[in-house]
Design an enzyme around this catalytic site. Structure first.
Site, PDB file in Angstrom:
ATOM      1  N   SER A  51       0.817  -1.223   0.000  1.00 30.40           N
ATOM      2  CA  SER A  51       0.000   0.000   0.000  1.00 30.40           C
ATOM      3  C   SER A  51       0.850   1.272   0.000  1.00 30.40           C
ATOM      4  O   SER A  51       0.487   2.262  -0.641  1.00 30.40           O
ATOM      5  CB  SER A  51      -0.965   0.001   1.193  1.00 30.40           C
ATOM      6  OG  SER A  51      -0.290  -0.193   2.413  1.00 30.40           O
ATOM      7  N   ARG A  90      -9.314  -2.532   1.124  1.00 32.66           N
ATOM      8  CA  ARG A  90      -9.796  -1.156   1.114  1.00 32.66           C
ATOM      9  C   ARG A  90      -8.702  -0.090   1.035  1.00 32.66           C
ATOM     10  O   ARG A  90      -9.026   1.086   0.877  1.00 32.66           O
ATOM     11  CB  ARG A  90     -10.658  -0.898   2.360  1.00 32.66           C
ATOM     12  CG  ARG A  90      -9.922  -1.055   3.673  1.00 32.66           C
ATOM     13  CD  ARG A  90     -10.834  -0.781   4.870  1.00 32.66           C
ATOM     14  NE  ARG A  90     -11.185   0.616   5.032  1.00 32.66           N
ATOM     15  CZ  ARG A  90     -10.355   1.548   5.490  1.00 32.66           C
ATOM     16  NH1 ARG A  90      -9.123   1.250   5.830  1.00 32.66           N
ATOM     17  NH2 ARG A  90     -10.759   2.793   5.613  1.00 32.66           N
ATOM     18  N   THR A  92      -6.072   0.608  -1.162  1.00 27.67           N
ATOM     19  CA  THR A  92      -5.884   1.274  -2.453  1.00 27.67           C
ATOM     20  C   THR A  92      -7.074   2.185  -2.730  1.00 27.67           C
ATOM     21  O   THR A  92      -6.912   3.326  -3.172  1.00 27.67           O
ATOM     22  CB  THR A  92      -5.736   0.236  -3.583  1.00 27.67           C
ATOM     23  OG1 THR A  92      -4.521  -0.485  -3.356  1.00 27.67           O
ATOM     24  CG2 THR A  92      -5.690   0.901  -4.957  1.00 27.67           C
ATOM     25  N   LYS A 286     -10.104  -0.228  -7.980  1.00 26.22           N
ATOM     26  CA  LYS A 286     -10.765  -0.916  -6.877  1.00 26.22           C
ATOM     27  C   LYS A 286      -9.636  -1.620  -6.116  1.00 26.22           C
ATOM     28  O   LYS A 286      -8.566  -1.042  -5.956  1.00 26.22           O
ATOM     29  CB  LYS A 286     -11.798  -1.917  -7.409  1.00 26.22           C
ATOM     30  CG  LYS A 286     -12.872  -1.264  -8.272  1.00 26.22           C
ATOM     31  CD  LYS A 286     -14.036  -2.198  -8.591  1.00 26.22           C
ATOM     32  CE  LYS A 286     -13.732  -3.110  -9.764  1.00 26.22           C
ATOM     33  NZ  LYS A 286     -14.952  -3.799 -10.279  1.00 26.22           N
ATOM     34  N   VAL A 288      -7.617  -5.660  -5.029  1.00 24.85           N
ATOM     35  CA  VAL A 288      -7.425  -7.051  -5.473  1.00 24.85           C
ATOM     36  C   VAL A 288      -6.925  -7.949  -4.341  1.00 24.85           C
ATOM     37  O   VAL A 288      -6.826  -9.151  -4.511  1.00 24.85           O
ATOM     38  CB  VAL A 288      -6.459  -7.105  -6.677  1.00 24.85           C
ATOM     39  CG1 VAL A 288      -5.015  -6.857  -6.225  1.00 24.85           C
ATOM     40  CG2 VAL A 288      -6.561  -8.413  -7.441  1.00 24.85           C
ATOM     41  N   GLU A 290      -7.943  -9.361  -1.293  1.00 22.02           N
ATOM     42  CA  GLU A 290      -8.658 -10.589  -0.955  1.00 22.02           C
ATOM     43  C   GLU A 290      -9.188 -11.316  -2.189  1.00 22.02           C
ATOM     44  O   GLU A 290      -9.120 -12.545  -2.258  1.00 22.02           O
ATOM     45  CB  GLU A 290      -9.824 -10.271  -0.001  1.00 22.02           C
ATOM     46  CG  GLU A 290      -9.363  -9.766   1.348  1.00 22.02           C
ATOM     47  CD  GLU A 290     -10.503  -9.118   2.120  1.00 22.02           C
ATOM     48  OE1 GLU A 290     -10.932  -8.023   1.725  1.00 22.02           O
ATOM     49  OE2 GLU A 290     -10.959  -9.712   3.105  1.00 22.02           O
TER      50      GLU A 290
END
Lengths: 334, 427
Positions: A51, A90, A92, A286, A288, A290
C-alpha cells in the site's frame, strides 16, 4: 494410465470495504516542500501487500512530480491520521482516494500562486507532470516544481493538504437482508488445470489462469503479485491446510504438521488484469487483495471433478478423500 | 512517463532485500524485560486458583500478572469486548491467557511460566457449532446467546422458484479451520517514554484501533498512548485482534521497564484468530436452458470462544452466498455461533472465501445435469452492469465479470463460439 487431467473454472464477486454502514473512513495529509518533494502521512499499515508504494504512486500522479520525490510516512498514531484497517481490500481504494484528495488540495494552493507567475487566469489552465508546471495547450510557458514551491512558500503560501474519504455503505435490513452493503465490488474468473493420480489420490495443480477486474491497476506488478499469492493461499486451502483439533486443542501448531504450499507446489500462473474503471476509485482503481484468493478453491475442485468425476464437498481435498470418492464411484458403477 | 499503471520499485524493496527493514522483533531498549504468557491447556475449565509463588522465585522473574492486575477493563475485541486479556474465573478456549510472566531474559520468562501453578476444574466443552445452537446447550458466555448473529436474506419466492426449476441440486459443503500462516510470528515491544507516554511497536493491521483497545485495558487516555507499526511480515486478517499489544502494555506499565514479547511459531498458532469453518447447505434450481431460478442456503460459522468479527464475517458470507449470479428467488440464513474451539476472525476474503466452494460446485453440478458447459451456465447468469444482487443492490459501475470470463476462456483456448449461446461475445 493412472494420471488424469482436468480443467475447472470458478467466478466470484466480492464487496470491498467494511460494509453494512460501518464508518469506513480514511484520512491522509500531504506537505509539498520547498524543493518540490512531498511527504504524505497516512495511518495505513503496509503489511507487505504494497500500500505504501501504491499511495506514493497516487500522490506523485496527483501532484505531478516524479515517484521518487514522494515519501510516505505510515502507521504511527502520534504522527499519522487514522486511515482505517489494512483489511477488506480497502487501502488502495479508501486511502488512495484520501491521498488523492489531500494532494489535490495542496497542489491547488500551489497552482493558485503559480498561475499569477505564469499569467494564467485560472488554475484549470495549469498542468503538472514530472516536476514541471506548465500552461495547458502552451507547454513552452512553464516553471519547475521546486521553483514554484520555493517562491510560493516565500510568498506566504503553505502547501499542505488533507483528504478524508468515506466509502459509501448502507446497512442491510435485519429481517430481509435488503440493502446496499458494499461498494465497490470486485469480480473475477480463475481457470485451473490439475492432474489427479487415481492410484495415490494425489492432486497436482499444473496451471492457473486468473482474470481479475481491479478497476484499474495502479501498480501492475503489485496486482500480479497479489494474484499469485492469492492463488498460493487458495491452493493451500483446497489441498493441504487444516488446523486439527482434539477436544478444542490445536494439535498441529507448526509447519511440520500444518502444511502450506511451497514454491514447488505452485503451478504456472497467468494473471490477466481487466480494467473497467470504477468512477468512485482513485484513477478508477478498486482492490485485489482478498479477491485474488476467493475463486481458487472451487476452480481446483471443479478441475478435479472434470478430471476424475468425483465431487469433493469437504476441505481440504486430501488424497484419502479422492481415493474414497473414487472407490465409491466405482462401486456405484458396478 | 505515467505513474499509474506502471510498476516502480516498491518503497520498501531495498530495506527488505538487504535485511535492513526493522520488524518489531528487531526493536530493543536498554533494561528491556521479556514476557511469557501462560495459556489454558483446556478448551473449557474453571480456574480455581493461580499460585504464582514458585514462579516468582525463579531467578530473573520480576512479576507474574493475573486478571486482578489489570488497571482498566479486562476485555478486548473488535466488535464485542468478550475476550478477557487475562482470564479470571473461567477459561473458554486454549487461546485464553491465564497469567503473564515478566522476566529479565526470555529463558527466565519461560522458566517462570512453567512454574505458575494453575488449578483448573475441567468443564464440558461445546465443540460442535450445531450442538451449540440448540436451545438446551449451555451458554459459552452467560450474557449472550450462543448464536451471536443471524442474518436472513429474502428475495422473491423460493418455493415458486424451485417449482419452476427443471433441475435441482442439493449438497452440503464444509470448509476447515485455517491459520493465516503469516511469515512473521507476533512480536511487540512496549515502553513508557520520557513523557510518561506508552509507546508500543507491534506488527498490526490498524494502529489507531490498537490504541483504542490498549487505552481501554489500561484505563488511560488515548493521547498518552502511541502505537507504531514497523515492518509487518504479512497479516491476512490475523493481526486485527489483540494478541500481544495489551500484554506488553501491562508488563511495561507494571514494571516501568521496556517489555518485549516475540512468539514462537507454535505459540503464534494459539494466539491469533483462525478462518471460520463453515457448514453450508445449498439447494439450487435452474431451468432446462440453464437459467437459475432459486437458491436456498444455510451457512453456519464456528466463531470459537470469542466473537472477534463473527457478525461481520457471517454477514459477508450471506451477502455473497449467491455467487456473482442473478437469482430471482433467494432464501439465505447465516449464523455465527460460539463454541469452546479456538476463536475465529478475519482472514483474507472475510467470510466470502468459503461460499464459493458451495456456489461454484453447485454451478458445475447443474451444468453437468443439464449437459451444458460450465462456462455457458455461468455466462447465462453472470452479473452484468445494472443487475441486482440478492440484497437488492444495483451494480451500477465497473462490473467486469463477463470480461474476466472472456479473457480467461480465451487464455484457456476455449472456443467461445461454441460456449456462448448465439455466439455473441459483445453485449
Amino acid at each position: 494410465m493412472s494420471k488424469k487431467r482436468g480443467i475447472g473454472m470458478a467466478c466470484f464477486f466480492y464487496g470491498t470495504g467494511y460494509g453494512n454502514g460501518f464508518p469506513d473512513v480514511s484520512t491522509a495529509t500531504v506537505e509539498i516542500h520547498d524543493d518540490g518533494t512531498a511527504t504524505v502521512r497516512t495511518g495505513a499499515v503496509d503489511c507487505g501487500q504494497g500500500s505504501s508504494t501504491v499511495l506514493a504512486q497516487i500522490a506523485a500522479e496527483e501532484l505531478g512530480v516524479p515517484y521518487e520525490w514522494v515519501t510516505v510516512i505510515t502507521a504511527d498514531t502520534d504522527t499519522t491520521p487514522d486511515a482505517g484497517t489494512t483489511a477488506a481490500t480497502r487501502q488502495t481504494y479508501a486511502s488512495g482516494n484520501a491521498v488523492q484528495m489531500a494532494c489535490r488540495e495542496a497542489r491547488e494552493v500551489l497552482f493558485e500562486y503559480t498561475r499569477t507567475i505564469l499569467g494564467v487566469n485560472t488554475i484549470a489552465g495549469l498542468v503538472a507532470r514530472e516536476g514541471i508546471i506548465y500552461v495547458k495547450g502552451y507547454p513552452k510557458k512553464q516553471i519547475t516544481y521546486p521553483e514554484a514551491a520555493a517562491r510560493a512558500r516565500l510568498a506566504g503560501c503553505r502547501l499542505v493538504g488533507q483528504g478524508t474519504f468515506v466509502t459509501h455503505t448502507t446497512a442491510v435490513d435485519r429481517e430481509t437482508g435488503q440493502g446496499a452493503p458494499y461498494w465497490p465490488y470486485a469480480f473475477g474468473t480463475q481457470i485451473a488445470e490439475v492432474e489427479v493420480d487415481t492410484e495415490t489420490g494425489q492432486v497436482r495443480v499444473l496451471r492457473f489462469i486468473a482474470a481479475h477486474d481491479v478497476g484499474r491497476a495502479v501498480n501492475r506488478k503489485g496486482v500480479e503479485g497479489q494474484i499469485e499469492g492469492g492463488i498460493a493461499q487458495g491452493l493451500g486451502m483446497a489441498l493441504l491446510e487444516k488446523v486439527h483439533l482434539q477436544h478444542g486443542r490445536i494439535v498441529n501448531n507448526s509447519f511440520s504438521t500444518y502444511l502450506i504450499p511451497t514454491t514447488l507446489d505452485m503451478p504456472e500462473v497467468q494473471p490477466l488484469i481487466v480494467e473497467t474503471y470504477e468512477p468512485t476509485g482513485p484513477y478508477g482503481a478498486k482492490g485485489v487483495g482478498e479477491p485474488a484468493t476467493i475463486p481458487t478453491v472451487p476452480a481446483i475442485i471443479n478441475a478435479i471433478y472434470n478430471a476424475v468425476g468425483v465431487r469433493i464437498t469437504e476441505l481440504p481435498v486430501t488424497p484419502e478423500k479422492i481415493l474414497a470418492a473414487l472407490r465409491e464411484k466405482e462401486g456405484e458403477q458396478k | 512517463m505515467p505513474i499509474i499503471g506502471t510498476s516502480p520499485p516498491r518503497v520498501d524493496a531495498r530495506s527488505k532485500v538487504t535485511g535492513q527493514a526493522i520488524y518489531p522483533a528487531d526493536v530493543n531498549f536498554p533494561g528491556m524485560i521479556y514476557g511469557q504468557a501462560v495459556r489454558s491447556p483446556y478448551a473449557h475449565a474453571r480456574i480455581i486458583n493461580i499460585d504464582t509463588s514458585a514462579a516468582l522465585e525463579v531467578p530473573g522473574v520480576l512479576c507474574v500478572l493475573t486478571a486482578r492486575d489489570i488497571p482498566g477493563h479486562n476485555g478486548q475485541g473488535v466488535v464485542y469486548q468478550d475476550m478477557p486479556v487475562l482470564a479470571r474465573d473461567e477459561a473458554r478456549s486454549v487461546n485464553d491467557v491465564v497469567a503473564l510472566v515478566g522476566a529479565t531474559t526470555p529463558a527466565a520468562a519461560r522458566a517462570g511460566a512453567a512454574k505458575v501453578k494453575v488449578t483448573y476444574e475441567e468443564l464440558p466443552a461445546l465443540l460442535d457449532p450445531i450442538a451449540a445452537m440448540q436451545p438446551w446447550a449451555p451458554r459459552v458466555h452467560p450474557d449472550r446467546d450462543n448464536v451471536i448473529y443471524h442474518l436472513p436474506i429474502r428475495k422473491g419466492n423460493v418455493e415458486a422458484g424451485f417449482a419452476a426449476a427443471d433441475v435441482i441440486v442439493e449438497n452440503t459443503y464444509r470448509t476447515q479451520l485455517l491459520d493465516h500462516a503469516f511469515l512473521q510470528p507476533e512480536a511487540a515491544v512496549a515502553r513508557v517514554d520520557e513523557r510518561g507516554h506508552l509507546v508500543i511497536y507491534v506488527a498490526t493491521q490498524y494502529v489507531h484501533w490498537d490504541r483504542t483497545e490498549v487505552a481501554r485495558v489500561l484505563g488511560w487516555n488515548q493521547d498518552r498512548i502511541r502505537i507504531v507499526a514497523p515492518a509487518v511480515g504479512g497479516a491476512f486478517g490475523g493481526r486485527e485482534d489483540m494478541t500481544l499489544q495489551t500484554l506488553v502494555a501491562l508488563l511495561a506499565v507494571h514494571t516501568s521497564r521496556p517489555a518485549k514479547m516475540v512468539l514462537t511459531r507454535e505459540e503464534s498458532f494459539l494466539a491469533h484468530s483462525k478462518r471460520h469453518p463453515m457448514i453450508m447447505r445449498y439447494k439450487t434450481g435452474a431451468t432446462r436452458d440453464g437459467k437459475l431460478t432459486a437458491l436456498e442456503a444455510e451457512i453456519i460459522g464456528d466463531s470459537g470462544a470469542y466473537s472477534s468479527w463473527a457478525p461481520n464475517v457471517l454477514r459477508k458470507a450471506a451477502i455473497h452466498a449467491t455467487g456473482p449470479y442473478v437469482i430471482p428467488n433467494v432464501k439465505i440464513d447465516a449464523y455465527a455461533v460460539y463454541t469452546n474451539n479456538p476463536f475465529t476472525g478475519a482472514m483474507r476474503g472475510f467470510g466470502a472465501t468459503q461460499p464459493p466452494l458451495a456456489y461454484e460446485s453447485q454451478m458445475d453440478e447443474l451444468a453437468s445435469r443439464l449437459g451444458i458447459h460450465p462456462f455457458t451456465i455461468r455466462w447465462l447468469n453472470a452479473f452484468r452492469q445494472g443487475d441486482i444482487t440478492a440484497t437488492g443492490q444495483v451494480l451500477e459501475s465497473s462490473v467486469g465479470l463477463i470480461d474476466t470470463m472472456l479473457q480467461a476462456a480465451r487464455a484457456a483456448g476455449w472456443s467461445l463460439e461454441e460456449l456462448i449461446p448465439g455466439g455473441k461475445q459483445d453485449e
